[in-house]
Design a protein around this motif. Structure first.
Motif, short mmCIF file in Angstrom:
data_model
loop_
_atom_site.label_atom_id
_atom_site.label_comp_id
_atom_site.label_asym_id
_atom_site.label_seq_id
_atom_site.Cartn_x
_atom_site.Cartn_y
_atom_site.Cartn_z
N LEU A 326 0.86 -1.29 -0.09
CA LEU A 326 -0.10 -0.10 0.12
C LEU A 326 1.17 1.26 0.04
O LEU A 326 0.78 2.06 -0.78
CB LEU A 326 -1.01 -0.02 1.13
CG LEU A 326 -2.22 -0.89 1.06
CD1 LEU A 326 -2.89 -1.13 2.50
CD2 LEU A 326 -3.11 -0.43 0.22
N ALA A 327 1.78 1.13 0.93
CA ALA A 327 2.75 2.43 0.98
C ALA A 327 3.47 2.59 -0.50
O ALA A 327 3.70 3.63 -0.86
CB ALA A 327 4.00 2.28 2.06
N TYR A 330 1.14 3.94 -2.73
CA TYR A 330 0.91 5.71 -2.62
C TYR A 330 2.10 6.60 -3.06
O TYR A 330 2.13 7.54 -3.72
CB TYR A 330 0.55 5.87 -1.10
CG TYR A 330 0.62 7.24 -0.75
CD1 TYR A 330 -0.64 8.01 -1.02
CD2 TYR A 330 1.79 7.90 -0.14
CE1 TYR A 330 -0.59 9.35 -0.64
CE2 TYR A 330 1.76 9.23 0.35
CZ TYR A 330 0.37 9.84 -0.17
OH TYR A 330 0.41 11.17 0.19
N TYR A 333 2.25 6.82 -6.97
CA TYR A 333 0.91 7.77 -7.16
C TYR A 333 1.69 9.24 -7.06
O TYR A 333 1.48 10.07 -7.85
CB TYR A 333 -0.33 7.52 -6.66
CG TYR A 333 -1.23 8.31 -6.65
CD1 TYR A 333 -1.97 8.53 -8.02
CD2 TYR A 333 -1.47 9.49 -5.79
CE1 TYR A 333 -2.93 9.39 -8.36
CE2 TYR A 333 -2.53 10.53 -6.13
CZ TYR A 333 -3.25 10.46 -7.21
OH TYR A 333 -4.16 11.29 -7.49
N THR A 334 2.24 9.46 -5.81
CA THR A 334 2.78 10.69 -5.54
C THR A 334 3.59 11.16 -6.50
O THR A 334 3.58 12.21 -6.99
CB THR A 334 2.90 10.91 -4.19
OG1 THR A 334 2.11 10.33 -3.24
CG2 THR A 334 3.61 12.16 -3.88
#
Length: 344
Positions: A326-327, A330, A333-334
């Motif tokens: 998950l990290a 993220y 995406y960032t």
């Protein structure tokens, strides 16, 4: 399971150095590449969307260390209490300097926080490098797994010196200087990737000038590390496949000199590869130690006597894998959202 978690912690720490390393490096080179307020805003803008997220990996690494090797966490955080407090204050000052700088339009106010940002970034690189040097060199552990180190003594690396070893000695200072150079070049390559015009040109010049100094320091600390910590020689002799890690570092270091791409992406990725190669080579060399004893090797903390119970490690791994996925999603995406050159 202990070895698996040792590898996971090593990878997380290497990932932190790669991610937070480039925004620390942007601070190290801040005054060298940015001369006007607009140029300094461009450098800050290159790290603005990601710097605080990058620091989360330091917390994640510390939390993983506490879970997987609680004895190491307890011993290391008490023995290194003073330098850890210094690092904490530097992280605080660096964070507020980025946030406070543009709150008041004043040359004095902005210059003050610019100096805090650059100084805290450079000192963090130095302290992190010295910390790595202490872990490789070893500390004077007693039978209870505790130790105390003054900030410095007579700068010898042996605990049997006239005053004993300190946190700073000739070896840890060498590693600190190498860390400062590595982080500075890494940050300069990020600035090349994210900026345009005069700032990009100065950052490229910075890399060209500092690369040779970095090469010399890498050779010097490699030789010094094998002298200071005999476990490195034993590890590479027993498991020759481990030479793949320094080979990766060498390839990354060579790629940092690449001139084939104007975007700077290949050179920046090479810098990431170099850092990962150096960090994993150090971890491979000290294994199975997680904190070597500079006196009696039998008192060293290893993955086996410092690790959590096997059942806890197995359950933790079940939660760690989806959490990290998950990290990673993220962060992907960032970084994709803020890809490209900085536009003020």
């Amino acid at each position: 399971m202990e070895t698996i978690w040792f590898c996971l912690v090593a990878v997380m720490i290497a990932g932190y150095v790669v991610l937070d390393g480039f925004d620390l490096g942007a601070g190290v080179i801040y005054f060298f590449v940015a001369k006007t307020d607009e140029e300094r805003r461009a450098v800050l803008g290159s790290i603005g969307p990601v710097w605080d997220g990058n620091e989360v990996w330091l917390l994640a690494g510390g939390g993983t260390l506490y879970f997987a090797f609680p004895a190491l966490y307890a011993s290391g955080f008490s023995g290194f209490y003073l330098p850890l407090m210094i690092i904490l204050w530097l992280l605080i000052l660096r964070g507020i300097s980025i946030e406070f700088r543009n709150h008041i339009q004043s040359a004095v106010w902005q210059s003050l926080w610019d100096a805090v940002f650059a100084g805290a970034s450079a000192l963090l690189a130095i302290f992190f490098g010295a910390a790595l040097g202490n872990v490789v060199r070893g500390v004077p552990l007693d039978r209870a797994g505790e130790f105390f180190l003054p900030l410095w003594t007579d700068f010898t690396v042996r605990s049997g010196g006239s005053e004993g070893a300190g946190i700073l000695d000739w070896y840890t200072i060498m590693v600190a200087v190498a860390a400062l150079l590595t982080i500075g070049v890494h940050g300069a390559l990020w600035v090349v990737l994210k900026t345009e015009g005069a700032v990009e040109r100065r950052a490229r010049d910075f890399v060209r000038r500092l690369w040779w100094a970095l090469l010399i320091m890498v050779v010097a600390i490699t030789a010094a590390s094998f002298y200071v910590q005999p476990q490195l020689g034993r590890s590479f002799s027993a498991r020759a496949w481990g030479y793949v890690f320094p080979l990766v570092a060498i390839l990354g270091l060579a790629g940092m000199r690449g001139k084939g791409s104007r975007s700077g992406l290949p050179a920046f990725l090479s810098s990431c590869v170099f850092i990962v190669g150096m960090m994993t080579a150090a971890a491979f060399g000290v294994y199975p130690y997680v904190l070597p004893s500079s006196g009696d090797p039998a008192l060293s903390m290893t993955v086996f006597n410092a690790g959590a119970p096997p059942y806890s490690l197995r359950v933790g791994l079940m939660w760690f894998i989806p959490g990290m996925l998950l990290a990673a999603g993220y962060f992907t995406y960032t970084y994709r959202s803020f890809a490209g050159k900085v536009k003020l």
